[in-house]
Design a protein around this motif. Structure first.
Motif, PDB file in Angstrom:
ATOM      1  N   LEU A 180       0.796  -1.235   0.000  1.00  0.00           N
ATOM      2  CA  LEU A 180       0.000   0.000   0.000  1.00  0.00           C
ATOM      3  C   LEU A 180       0.823   1.278   0.000  1.00  0.00           C
ATOM      4  O   LEU A 180       0.398   2.293  -0.556  1.00  0.00           O
ATOM      5  N   TRP A 181       1.976   1.271   0.642  1.00  0.00           N
ATOM      6  CA  TRP A 181       2.695   2.522   0.863  1.00  0.00           C
ATOM      7  C   TRP A 181       3.957   2.632   0.019  1.00  0.00           C
ATOM      8  O   TRP A 181       4.827   3.453   0.296  1.00  0.00           O
ATOM      9  N   ARG A 182       4.054   1.816  -1.022  1.00  0.00           N
ATOM     10  CA  ARG A 182       5.203   1.896  -1.911  1.00  0.00           C
ATOM     11  C   ARG A 182       5.159   3.181  -2.717  1.00  0.00           C
ATOM     12  O   ARG A 182       4.091   3.629  -3.139  1.00  0.00           O
ATOM     13  N   THR A 183       6.324   3.754  -2.959  1.00  0.00           N
ATOM     14  CA  THR A 183       6.410   4.962  -3.766  1.00  0.00           C
ATOM     15  C   THR A 183       6.797   4.589  -5.191  1.00  0.00           C
ATOM     16  O   THR A 183       7.319   3.510  -5.455  1.00  0.00           O
ATOM     17  N   PHE A 184       6.531   5.496  -6.090  1.00  0.00           N
ATOM     18  CA  PHE A 184       6.862   5.259  -7.504  1.00  0.00           C
ATOM     19  C   PHE A 184       8.364   5.042  -7.658  1.00  0.00           C
ATOM     20  O   PHE A 184       9.149   5.763  -7.048  1.00  0.00           O
ATOM     21  N   PRO A 185       8.825   4.071  -8.433  1.00  0.00           N
ATOM     22  CA  PRO A 185       8.026   3.127  -9.221  1.00  0.00           C
ATOM     23  C   PRO A 185       7.729   1.852  -8.439  1.00  0.00           C
ATOM     24  O   PRO A 185       8.249   0.780  -8.760  1.00  0.00           O
ATOM     25  N   PHE A 186       6.943   1.993  -7.400  1.00  0.00           N
ATOM     26  CA  PHE A 186       6.497   0.876  -6.569  1.00  0.00           C
ATOM     27  C   PHE A 186       7.660   0.189  -5.850  1.00  0.00           C
ATOM     28  O   PHE A 186       7.722  -1.016  -5.742  1.00  0.00           O
TER      29      PHE A 186
END
Length: 316
Positions: free
Chosen positions: A71-77
């Motif tokens: 849920l809290w991953r930042t780009f690029p995941f």
């Protein structure tokens, strides 16, 4: 369950928006946080509620070897945090103040802290309306024993009650003839009076994402939930929680971990059978849970549901 959640996500999608919510406490540990930091209770966590071994004996940081909740991953995941694996064994007997060992329990608690103590954090995260986020995954190598009760996430005031709590297993009973409950493999989110607000099966191999919305002035609760990569959705209405005390007496430390209650010992006296903290049967097995996505936010700009999206807070 997945079909129901997907349907609710479609209905809720129109209310989602992108905006940064104020994070009041962030327990999503970066990869730079070490086992030595755990042993020394380096912020953001206090790790003194445990057995006689070091904190890193009971709590393991998974580094990049295990993926946290998506849920809290930042780009690029990319995962910006590491999973915290919390365990208990037969040495997990806590001595509060160094005396009066809690032989009835086996416990390892991770406590949110600020500047070396939970106390200065409490007025920060327990004021107005705040949301407590946490994700839980089964540790299949160290399974729980569901004939016991486990208290795994809670806010504990000085009176020992819980403003809200998350429970697994069979609730403790002082009746030697009690039997395991049919829903002992379910998560149960409880209010202060131990009413079940929400329950859902504890499925293995997936992250269970929770958020508990607490209005500290109105004394209400609301629960959000999702599985694995699905954004959080409300799963309750706003519920009164007025059995808790008002003011500072109704606020307390934010804990997560593994707290295993005993089974009643038929050889104990009735008084001992009712003293869950100090008496009862424990098998001494090694058991654990995985945690990630632990943080607390204000609802000033909504409730974070994942992927930078926010939803409107639960209202009556």
């Amino acid at each position: 369950m997945l079909a129901r959640i997907s349907k609710l996500l479609v209905l809720a999608a129109a209310s989602l928006r992108i905006a940064a919510t104020p994070v009041l406490f962030d327990g999503r540990l970066p990869l730079s946080y070490t086992q030595a930091d755990l042993d020394n209770s380096v912020e953001p966590f206090l790790t003194v509620v445990k057995g006689s071994e070091s904190a890193s004996h009971y709590t393991r940081l998974e580094g990049s070897s295990m993926a946290p909740t998506p849920l809290w991953r930042t780009f690029p995941f990319k995962a910006d945090e590491q999973v915290i694996s919390v365990s208990i064994d037969n040495t997990s007997v806590f001595l509060p103040g160094g005396t009066n060992p809690q032989y009835g329990f086996r416990r390892t608690d991770i406590i949110a802290e600020l500047n070396g103590s939970p106390d200065p954090l409490i007025p920060v995260i327990e004021n107005g309306t705040t949301v407590f986020h946490f994700s839980i995954k089964a540790d299949t190598k160290r399974p729980l024993n569901y004939t016991h009760e486990y208290q795994i996430v809670f806010i504990e005031p000085n009176d020992g009650s819980h403003i809200f709590g998350v429970q697994l297993g069979t609730p403790f009973s002082s009746d030697p003839n009690s039997r395991p409950t049919k829903d002992n493999h379910f998560f149960k989110v409880l209010d202060h009076s131990l009413n079940i607000l929400f329950e859902t099966p504890f499925l293995p191999a997936v992250w269970h994402n929770f958020a508990v919305q607490v209005d500290w002035e109105a004394r209400t609760l609301g629960v959000w939930y999702s599985l694995e990569a699905l954004p959080l959705i409300p799963v309750t209405h706003l519920v009164e929680n007025t059995s808790e005390q008002t003011g500072d007496a109704g606020k307390g430390e934010f804990h997560f971990g593994v707290l295993k209650l005993p089974l009643v010992d038929p050889n104990d006296t009735p008084a001992q059978q009712g003293d869950v903290v100090h008496f009862g049967i424990q098998e001494g097995t090694t058991e654990g849970l995985h945690y990630s996505g632990v943080f607390v936010e204000s609802v000033a700009k909504g409730v974070s549901v994942g992927y930078g999206l926010n939803g409107a807070p639960i209202r009556k």
